[in-house]
Design a protein around this motif. Structure first.
Motif, mmCIF file in Angstrom:
data_model
loop_
_atom_site.group_PDB
_atom_site.id
_atom_site.type_symbol
_atom_site.label_atom_id
_atom_site.label_comp_id
_atom_site.label_asym_id
_atom_site.label_seq_id
_atom_site.Cartn_x
_atom_site.Cartn_y
_atom_site.Cartn_z
ATOM 1 N N MET A 28 112.092 22.341 -31.086
ATOM 2 C CA MET A 28 112.096 23.042 -29.796
ATOM 3 C C MET A 28 110.873 22.646 -28.982
ATOM 4 S SD MET A 28 113.220 26.952 -30.706
ATOM 5 C CE MET A 28 112.192 27.219 -32.137
ATOM 6 N N ALA A 29 111.123 22.144 -27.780
ATOM 7 C CA ALA A 29 110.035 21.851 -26.847
ATOM 8 C C ALA A 29 110.050 22.902 -25.737
ATOM 9 C CB ALA A 29 110.203 20.454 -26.262
ATOM 10 N N LEU A 53 109.371 35.943 -23.284
ATOM 11 C CA LEU A 53 110.790 36.030 -22.931
ATOM 12 C C LEU A 53 111.702 35.561 -24.063
ATOM 13 C CD1 LEU A 53 110.682 34.619 -19.262
ATOM 14 C CD2 LEU A 53 110.773 37.015 -19.985
ATOM 15 N N PHE A 54 111.308 34.490 -24.752
ATOM 16 C CA PHE A 54 112.183 33.894 -25.772
ATOM 17 C C PHE A 54 111.752 34.235 -27.197
ATOM 18 C CE2 PHE A 54 113.243 30.034 -22.789
ATOM 19 C CZ PHE A 54 113.957 30.886 -21.968
ATOM 20 N N ARG A 55 110.623 34.947 -27.319
ATOM 21 C CA ARG A 55 110.094 35.324 -28.637
ATOM 22 C C ARG A 55 109.712 34.139 -29.505
ATOM 23 N NH1 ARG A 55 111.580 40.840 -29.819
ATOM 24 N NH2 ARG A 55 111.148 41.836 -27.826
ATOM 25 N N LEU A 56 109.299 33.053 -28.892
ATOM 26 C CA LEU A 56 108.701 31.999 -29.705
ATOM 27 C C LEU A 56 107.373 32.519 -30.226
ATOM 28 C CD1 LEU A 56 110.864 30.096 -28.610
ATOM 29 C CD2 LEU A 56 109.085 28.387 -28.233
ATOM 30 N N THR A 57 106.920 32.009 -31.348
ATOM 31 C CA THR A 57 105.561 32.320 -31.783
ATOM 32 C C THR A 57 104.616 31.446 -30.957
ATOM 33 O OG1 THR A 57 105.521 30.573 -33.433
ATOM 34 C CG2 THR A 57 106.397 32.710 -34.140
ATOM 35 N N PRO A 58 103.362 31.862 -30.805
ATOM 36 C CA PRO A 58 102.409 30.993 -30.099
ATOM 37 C C PRO A 58 102.352 29.593 -30.721
ATOM 38 C CG PRO A 58 101.483 33.173 -30.317
ATOM 39 C CD PRO A 58 102.763 33.182 -31.120
ATOM 40 N N ARG A 59 102.462 29.523 -32.037
ATOM 41 C CA ARG A 59 102.451 28.204 -32.680
ATOM 42 C C ARG A 59 103.644 27.362 -32.230
ATOM 43 N NH1 ARG A 59 104.759 25.172 -35.892
ATOM 44 N NH2 ARG A 59 106.345 26.678 -36.491
ATOM 45 N N GLU A 60 104.832 27.979 -32.195
ATOM 46 C CA GLU A 60 106.012 27.237 -31.743
ATOM 47 C C GLU A 60 105.864 26.810 -30.281
ATOM 48 O OE1 GLU A 60 109.787 29.110 -34.252
ATOM 49 O OE2 GLU A 60 108.891 30.309 -32.654
ATOM 50 N N ALA A 61 105.329 27.716 -29.460
ATOM 51 C CA ALA A 61 105.187 27.396 -28.033
ATOM 52 C C ALA A 61 104.224 26.227 -27.835
ATOM 53 C CB ALA A 61 104.714 28.621 -27.258
#
Ligand code: NIG
Ligand code: FE
Length: 404
Positions: A310-311, A336-344
């Motif tokens: 995911m980008a 909004l999408f509930r990504l973790t900060p690490r994923e973002a």
């Protein structure tokens, strides 16, 4: 042997987010010339390695330079009036069908010279750079004639000569049916396939080709013709897909080994599976979701389950995301999408680089190009947590410290 020794620069006691994760302890980083030459836990650092190196930074958080893998940065005019219309309840699609939306920016962009487009786009580019971007993609798509699409791509390339940044360019001739072709969409697709793609490829103006697969854009069958033409000219593929409805654009993109499928709010499980099998990156665009006040969330949990990379990107454009602040995108991706900060953060570095076909970028590891950001924060998560300009202490491009 060169008369000038390769410059060596050292950063000490930095918290490192390497593009995938935060490293466990403070690190020492050595850059030689344009490349990362060494990365050690600070307490294990052998001072002999520092010989001939200049200490240029101490403390803070070091990340790869941010990669904004989906922008429509080059355009003229603005659409503040449509923003007000939408607040009164008119939908994005209604505005588009009435000849506004993308077509309104097309009118302004066609009327602008290359120099005028440069002047209009530079402040937006500078805003991205001031927030840590070292690589970005710029799409055409507001010209919709052969000449105007090439003009946009030339402007995008010139921007990369005017600032210390890497720019990749994408031909998005299939952004909307040109006004001259209304009711003749297939003829317009032929223009894209037979003239725009060959010319952009021959002049080296495009690295990739994108399509808008949507009811107000192009059908999957039309997108497929464009993918075939692009592949025949050796260009990489991308798709705006499943933004407003599910037409199967992502599955099509995956079938053609596209680099990415972007937006994907309406993506279903079969589409997620297709992306996973092809290794196509899912590019999330929370700015457009926010501005259009969408409610249909992209299938984040399914993307995780199937291991789809995911980008996260700005989608900077005058209609759905007039926002040139990548760290705000990290914040929106989380809230909004509930990504973790690490994923973002990974989505704006390592994964974004994959979405551009540049897996060598967006990482901090020995040998990688020294595109880096040093931030005045204590942990990488703060970059997604707080929305605040001015936290970038240094932007390092190709081994050179260029202050934002
Ligand atoms: O990524 N969806 C299509 N293209 C852009 C919007 C372009 C515009 O409205 O000017 C997007 O959202
Ligand atoms: Fe877009």
């Amino acid at each position: 042997m060169s008369a000038f020794p390769t410059p060596k620069q050292l950063w000490r006691d930095v918290q490192v987010f390497d593009g995938l994760a935060q490293l466990d302890e403070p690190m020492t980083l050595l850059v030689e010339g344009e490349r990362v030459a060494g990365l050690w836990p600070a307490r294990e650092f052998d001072e002999a390695q520092a010989q001939g190196a200049t200490e240029v930074g101490r403390g803070g958080v070091l990340t790869p330079g941010l990669v904004d893998c989906h922008t429509h940065l080059v355009y003229a005019g603005n659409r503040a009036g449509e923003f007000e219309q939408r607040l009164e309840g008119v939908s994005y699609e209604e505005i588009a069908r009435a000849g506004g939306g993308i077509l309104s920016t097309v009118r302004a962009t066609r009327a602008a010279s290359e120099d005028q487009l440069i002047a209009a786009s530079l402040p937006r580019l500078d805003a991205l750079l001031a927030d840590g971007v070292t690589t970005l993609e710029i799409k055409s798509g507001y010209g919709l004639t052969l000449d105007d699409e090439l003009k946009m791509l030339r402007v995008a390339r010139r921007l990369g000569e005017l600032r210390p940044v890497r720019i990749t360019t994408t031909l998005l001739g299939a952004h909307a049916v040109a006004p001259e072709y209304v009711g003749r969409a297939d003829d317009y697709v032929a223009l894209v396939c037979e003239q725009m793609i060959p010319a952009a490829a021959a002049e080296g103006l495009a690295d990739a080709v994108d399509v808008f697969c949507e009811g107000i854009g192009f059908s999957p069958a039309q997108c497929e013709r464009i993918f075939q033409a692009a592949q025949a000219h050796g260009l990489a593929l991308k798709a705006h897909a499943e933004q407003l409805s599910n037409l199967g654009g992502s599955t099509l993109a995956a079938r053609y080994d596209a680099l990415s499928a972007d937006h994907i709010e309406y993506l279903d499980e079969a589409g997620v599976r297709a992306l996973a099998a092809a290794g196509t990156v899912a590019v999330l665009l929370p700015g457009a979701f926010h501005v259009l006040r969408e409610t249909q969330l992209p299938p984040i949990e399914l993307l995780r389950q199937y291991g789809v990379p995911m980008a996260v990107a700005s989608d900077a454009n005058p209609g759905t995301s007039p926002i040139c602040m990548p760290t705000l995108m990290a914040n929106l991706a989380c809230s909004l999408f509930r990504l973790t900060p690490r994923e973002a953060l990974s989505g704006m570095t390592a994964q974004a680089a994959r979405a551009l076909g540049r897996p060598d970028l967006g990482r901090i590891e020995v040998g990688s190009p020294a595109d880096l950001c040093l931030w005045d924060v204590q942990s990488p998560a703060e970059l997604a947590y707080a929305v605040q300009a001015g936290r970038l202490r240094q932007r390092i491009f190709n081994g050179e410290i260029v202050y934002a």
